[in-house]
Design an enzyme around this catalytic site. Sequence first.
Site, PDB file in Angstrom:
ATOM      1  N   TYR A  37       0.803  -1.114  -0.083  1.00 53.48           N
ATOM      2  CA  TYR A  37      -0.011  -0.036   0.062  1.00 53.48           C
ATOM      3  C   TYR A  37       0.876   1.336  -0.244  1.00 53.48           C
ATOM      4  CZ  TYR A  37      -4.588  -1.828   0.745  1.00 53.48           C
ATOM      5  OH  TYR A  37      -5.892  -2.287   0.767  1.00 53.48           O
ATOM      6  N   LYS A  83       2.868 -15.141   3.030  1.00 56.30           N
ATOM      7  CA  LYS A  83       2.938 -15.954   1.610  1.00 56.30           C
ATOM      8  C   LYS A  83       4.549 -16.180   1.662  1.00 56.30           C
ATOM      9  CE  LYS A  83       1.569 -17.734  -1.955  1.00 56.30           C
ATOM     10  NZ  LYS A  83       0.723 -19.007  -2.143  1.00 56.30           N
ATOM     11  N   ASP A 143      -3.111 -18.134   1.110  1.00 55.12           N
ATOM     12  CA  ASP A 143      -4.309 -18.690   0.163  1.00 55.12           C
ATOM     13  C   ASP A 143      -4.851 -19.969   1.140  1.00 55.12           C
ATOM     14  OD1 ASP A 143      -1.621 -19.837   0.226  1.00 55.12           O
ATOM     15  OD2 ASP A 143      -1.628 -20.781  -1.927  1.00 55.12           O
ATOM     16  N   ASP A 190      -6.464  -6.786   4.228  1.00 57.92           N
ATOM     17  CA  ASP A 190      -7.691  -6.142   3.584  1.00 57.92           C
ATOM     18  C   ASP A 190      -8.585  -7.176   3.089  1.00 57.92           C
ATOM     19  OD1 ASP A 190      -8.935  -3.867   2.204  1.00 57.92           O
ATOM     20  OD2 ASP A 190      -8.263  -4.732   0.484  1.00 57.92           O
ATOM     21  N   ASP A 216     -12.368  -8.602   4.777  1.00 55.90           N
ATOM     22  CA  ASP A 216     -13.723  -8.771   3.684  1.00 55.90           C
ATOM     23  C   ASP A 216     -14.314  -9.872   3.735  1.00 55.90           C
ATOM     24  OD1 ASP A 216     -13.556  -5.819   3.018  1.00 55.90           O
ATOM     25  OD2 ASP A 216     -14.355  -6.496   1.010  1.00 55.90           O
TER      26      ASP A 216
HETATM   27  C1  IPM Z   1     -10.407  -0.659   3.864  1.00 51.77           C
HETATM   28  C2  IPM Z   1     -10.582  -0.345   2.593  1.00 51.77           C
HETATM   29  C3  IPM Z   1      -9.327   0.586   2.136  1.00 51.77           C
HETATM   30  C4  IPM Z   1      -8.195  -0.170   1.947  1.00 51.77           C
HETATM   31  C5  IPM Z   1      -9.500   1.450   0.941  1.00 51.77           C
HETATM   32  C6  IPM Z   1     -10.900   2.397   0.824  1.00 51.77           C
HETATM   33  C7  IPM Z   1      -8.252   2.222   0.492  1.00 51.77           C
HETATM   34  O1  IPM Z   1     -10.909  -1.378   1.649  1.00 51.77           O
HETATM   35  O2  IPM Z   1     -10.436   0.061   4.952  1.00 51.77           O
HETATM   36  O3  IPM Z   1     -10.227  -1.901   3.735  1.00 51.77           O
HETATM   37  O4  IPM Z   1      -7.930  -0.808   0.938  1.00 51.77           O
HETATM   38  O5  IPM Z   1      -7.399  -0.244   3.152  1.00 51.77           O
HETATM   39 MG    MG Z   2     -11.011  -3.015   2.319  1.00 53.39          MG
END
Ligand code: IPM
Ligand code: MG
Length: 355
Positions: free
Chosen positions: A135, A190, A222, A246, A250
Site C-alpha cells: 500500500y 506468503k 491462500d 484487507d 472482507d
Molecule cells: C479498507 C478499504 C481501504 C483499504 C480502501 C478504501 C483504501 O478497503 O479499509 O479495507 O484498502 O484499506
Molecule cells: Mg478493504
Amino acid sequence: MKIAVLPGDGIGTEIVAEAVKVLSALGLQLELEHALVGGAAYEAHGHPLPESTLTLAQSADAILFGAVGDWKYDALERSLRPEQAILGLRKHLGLFANFRPAICHEQLVGASSLKPELIAGLDILIIRELTGDIYFGQPRGRRVATDGHFPGSDEGFDTMRYSRPEIERIAHVAFQAAQKRSGRVTSVDKANVLETSQLWRDVMIDVARHYPDVALDHMYVDNAAMQLVRAPKKFDVVVTGNLFGDILSDEASMLTGSIGMLPSASLNANGQGLYEPSHGSAPDIAGKGIANPLATILSAAMMLRFSLNQAQAAERIEAAVKKVLTQGLRTPDIYSDGCTRVSTAQMGDAVVHAL
Ligand code: IPM
Ligand code: MG
C-alpha cells in the site's frame, strides 16, 4: 473529549449520522466536530484530505470515519482519488494497528451465506498492519501522474516492503491481544514465495519468544482464505500485513452475516484512533436509506473503549445493538424471513431507544 467526525462519501454520511445519534444519546461530554473528507472534500476544496481536515483529525482524541470513494472519481489521478484520504490519515497519524473483530451475533446466524453450524459462536479478531506493505511501497505506472498528465506506459508496478520494526510493533499488538483472549495467534503470510513474508515470519517467531504464554502458528494466505470459510472457528487472533488483511477481513465479514456488521479500530502508538466500519462507501445504495449503520455504531463503541476510556458506555451500545437484533429489526443486508425490515435511520433510532 473531542471527536473528529468525517462522514465522507456514499453511504458514509447516512451511517455516520446514526452513530452520532447514538453517541449523543449517551449523556457524555462529547465535542463533535464535522469535516469533509474523500470525494466530498475534493468537490469542495480540490483535495480528498484538505489541510483543515487533517489538522482537525490530528487534534482530536478520536476520529469517527464513514467511508470514501465513488466510481465517478476513477479517472482522477491517484493522488486526488478519495481513497487517498483514508490512506493519508492512516499514514499521517501513524495508525498502524487495525483491529477488525468478526463476531457472529447469534441472531444473525441465518443471515450468513455459510452454514449456521460453521459460524454460530464465531468470535475472531483480525489484526491488520495498516501503514506499510505494498500500500505504501513505491508505485510506478500508468496512473502515476506528473502535473496532472498520465504518461503512457504499458507497465505498472508497486513494491511490497516491510521493515523489522514495523513487523515487531504489530506483532506485539497481536500477542498482547491474544493474552487477553485464548492465547493463540495465527500469523498469515506468503513466505513460500515472498521475501517480505519471510521477514514477516522470522520477526513473528522472534517476538513470540517474549510471549511464552501465547501459541503462534503460521499459515499461507491462500490457505487462510480457504480455512476461513471451511472452519472459521479454528481461528482466534489473526495477524497479517496490509494487503492480505484487507482481503481476509472482507472475507471474514461475511462470516458475521454481512459486511454491514463489521466495525474497526485503527490505533497509533499513543492510543489515538480512527474508527470506521470495515465496509466501503457503496455508492450503488447511497441515499436510499437502506445501508446498515450497525458497523459504524459498533465502531463508535470501540472508540469509547479504546480511545476515550469509556468502557461502560461501549458496553451499553453493544448491548443495545444485541437488543435490536433480538427484537428482529433488520436492514436489508441482514434480513431473513420473519424479521422486520427497517431503514438506516429506523435502525439508529431503535438503538437509541434500546439505550
Ligand atoms: C479498507 C478499504 C481501504 C483499504 C480502501 C478504501 C483504501 O478497503 O479499509 O479495507 O484498502 O484499506
Ligand atoms: Mg478493504
